[in-house]
Design an enzyme around this catalytic site. Structure first.
Site, mmCIF file in Angstrom:
data_model
loop_
_atom_site.group_PDB
_atom_site.id
_atom_site.type_symbol
_atom_site.label_atom_id
_atom_site.label_comp_id
_atom_site.label_asym_id
_atom_site.label_seq_id
_atom_site.Cartn_x
_atom_site.Cartn_y
_atom_site.Cartn_z
ATOM 1 N N HIS A 158 48.429 8.155 43.505
ATOM 2 C CA HIS A 158 48.173 6.712 43.732
ATOM 3 C C HIS A 158 48.590 5.757 42.935
ATOM 4 O O HIS A 158 48.786 4.418 43.417
ATOM 5 C CB HIS A 158 47.200 5.591 45.195
ATOM 6 C CG HIS A 158 46.774 6.479 45.753
ATOM 7 N ND1 HIS A 158 48.263 7.659 46.927
ATOM 8 C CD2 HIS A 158 45.723 7.708 46.160
ATOM 9 C CE1 HIS A 158 47.378 7.888 47.922
ATOM 10 N NE2 HIS A 158 45.881 8.269 48.307
ATOM 11 N N ASP A 193 48.163 16.644 49.263
ATOM 12 C CA ASP A 193 46.763 15.811 49.775
ATOM 13 C C ASP A 193 46.849 14.913 50.857
ATOM 14 O O ASP A 193 47.778 15.276 51.407
ATOM 15 C CB ASP A 193 46.949 14.947 48.763
ATOM 16 C CG ASP A 193 45.289 13.992 48.309
ATOM 17 O OD1 ASP A 193 44.605 14.313 48.017
ATOM 18 O OD2 ASP A 193 45.182 13.274 49.696
ATOM 19 N N HIS A 195 46.207 12.506 51.815
ATOM 20 C CA HIS A 195 46.890 10.739 51.575
ATOM 21 C C HIS A 195 48.495 11.469 51.414
ATOM 22 O O HIS A 195 48.793 12.167 50.529
ATOM 23 C CB HIS A 195 46.797 10.197 50.817
ATOM 24 C CG HIS A 195 44.974 9.596 51.167
ATOM 25 N ND1 HIS A 195 43.916 10.603 50.978
ATOM 26 C CD2 HIS A 195 44.633 8.684 52.345
ATOM 27 C CE1 HIS A 195 42.955 9.959 51.979
ATOM 28 N NE2 HIS A 195 43.232 9.498 52.579
ATOM 29 N N ASP A 282 41.249 17.176 50.852
ATOM 30 C CA ASP A 282 40.421 16.006 51.749
ATOM 31 C C ASP A 282 41.981 15.937 53.149
ATOM 32 O O ASP A 282 41.241 15.602 53.825
ATOM 33 C CB ASP A 282 40.936 14.342 51.353
ATOM 34 C CG ASP A 282 42.099 14.227 50.894
ATOM 35 O OD1 ASP A 282 43.375 15.113 50.177
ATOM 36 O OD2 ASP A 282 41.862 13.021 49.942
#
Ligand SMILES: [Zn+2]
Length: 342
Positions: A158, A193, A195, A282
């Site tokens: 990120h 991931d 996200h 995740d």
């Protein structure tokens, strides 16, 4: 397979976290490292400490303004009367093309996308060692290893060239890809991931030499909200070199593996000479974020499918939060990867 990790990466211990406006404990806990180390060892990895690689490979993807901010903001923040124990912004520019603020508060807002990346006195050092683990893994692959695993923590995907966000400070996957570029004309980054890898996308958005592909929970109602949509394809010379595959919430193994096949088609057509896997765990059904519903067996199949591409591969740890199966999921991925057709 060799795995790289340094003890210093555990010192960063963020406390603050705002989730839907509510104060909660920050889920990016140092304990993640213990679980991931157990998981990597169970898959047969030998753990090695990375060398000090200096700032050069990090500065190759981050701005000097931002790196100077990361290194010094905590000390500056402590001089503000009544300031919080961690650096947390309370104002952000709605556009980033204005003046660069001189104050610590203004710069925190400029360089931090959200409240999920509080900076303490240990953050800079931990993030730097995390990046050095990624560099060491990339150099191992450049020296002829078919693959290497970087136990990066704090995570990185990120983080943009000049913005921290979502537990991330230095973009380890981007640093690994840029390091591989010394030898490989074209490098692909595959982000699995939960996200969207918005920072990685941002860093390479205008470049045709690094293909960025991300599978993730649909951001229409999920972090990071403003990035990760299917119509984000790159810009300028990078147009057509970014590929997002948003998945419906709670998608399981079958839907994920189907999307992975589509991702591989694009990667094959790019003909990369090396691959970086941004490995978030995740997307697991039992992860506290609860966005997708992969099983432990699913991670094994993902690892196997990626190994089947036969590319020199750097595996960079991204997300994956505390749950009983965190270590098992890493073991499953790495074992599946080792059991692939390489
Ligand atoms: Zn994540």
């Amino acid at each position: 397979m060799k795995a790289f990790y340094a003890e210093e990466q555990k010192r960063h211990d963020p406390k603050a976290f705002l989730s839907s406006g509510a104060q909660k404990p920050n889920p990016e806990k140092p304990e993640r490292v213990e679980r991931l180390l157990v998981g990597a060892k169970a898959a047969g990895c030998t753990i090695e400490r990375p060398r000090d690689h200096g700032l050069g490979p990090v500065a190759a993807v981050h701005t000097p303004e931002y790196l100077d901010f990361l290194e010094h903001i905590f000390a500056r923040w402590q001089r503000i009367e009544g300031a919080s124990a961690e650096v947390i912004p309370n104002i952000h520019p709605i556009a980033r093309d204005g003046s660069y603020p001189a104050s610590a508060v203004g710069q925190a807002g400029y360089h931090m996308a959200d409240t999920a990346c509080p900076i303490s006195g240990e953050t800079w050092r931990s993030a730097l060692w995390s990046a050095w683990s990624a560099i060491e893994a990339a150099e191992g692959v450049m020296s002829g290893a078919p693959a290497a695993y970087a136990l990066c923590r704090p995570p990185g995907h990120h983080a943009f060239a000049d913005v921290a966000g979502g537990f991330c400070f230095i973009n380890n996957s981007a640093v690994a890809a840029q390091t591989l570029r010394k030898q490989a004309a074209r490098v692909a980054i595959l982000d699995v991931d939960l996200h969207h890898g918005n920072g990685t996308q941002g860093i390479f958005y205008a470049r045709p030499d690094v293909l960025t592909v991300s599978l993730h929970a649909d951001p229409v109602r999920f972090y990071p909200f403003f990035w990760g949509h299917a119509d984000e394809r790159g810009e300028g010379p990078g147009l057509g070199y970014n590929f997002n595959l948003p998945l419906a919430r709670k998608s399981g193994d079958a839907a994920f593996l189907e999307a992975l096949d589509v991702a591989f088609q694009r990667i094959r057509a790019f003909a990369p000479e090396a691959l970086v896997v941004a490995l978030g765990l995740d997307a697991f059904e039992g992860d506290p974020f609860g966005g997708l519903s992969l099983t432990t067996q699913g991670f094994s199949r993902i690892g196997e499918a990626i190994a089947g591409r036969g590319l020199p591969t750097v595996i960079v740890q991204e997300g994956g939060y505390l749950c009983d199966e965190l270590g098992d999921n890493l073991t499953a991925f790495l074992t599946g990867f080792g059991g692939g057709k390489r």
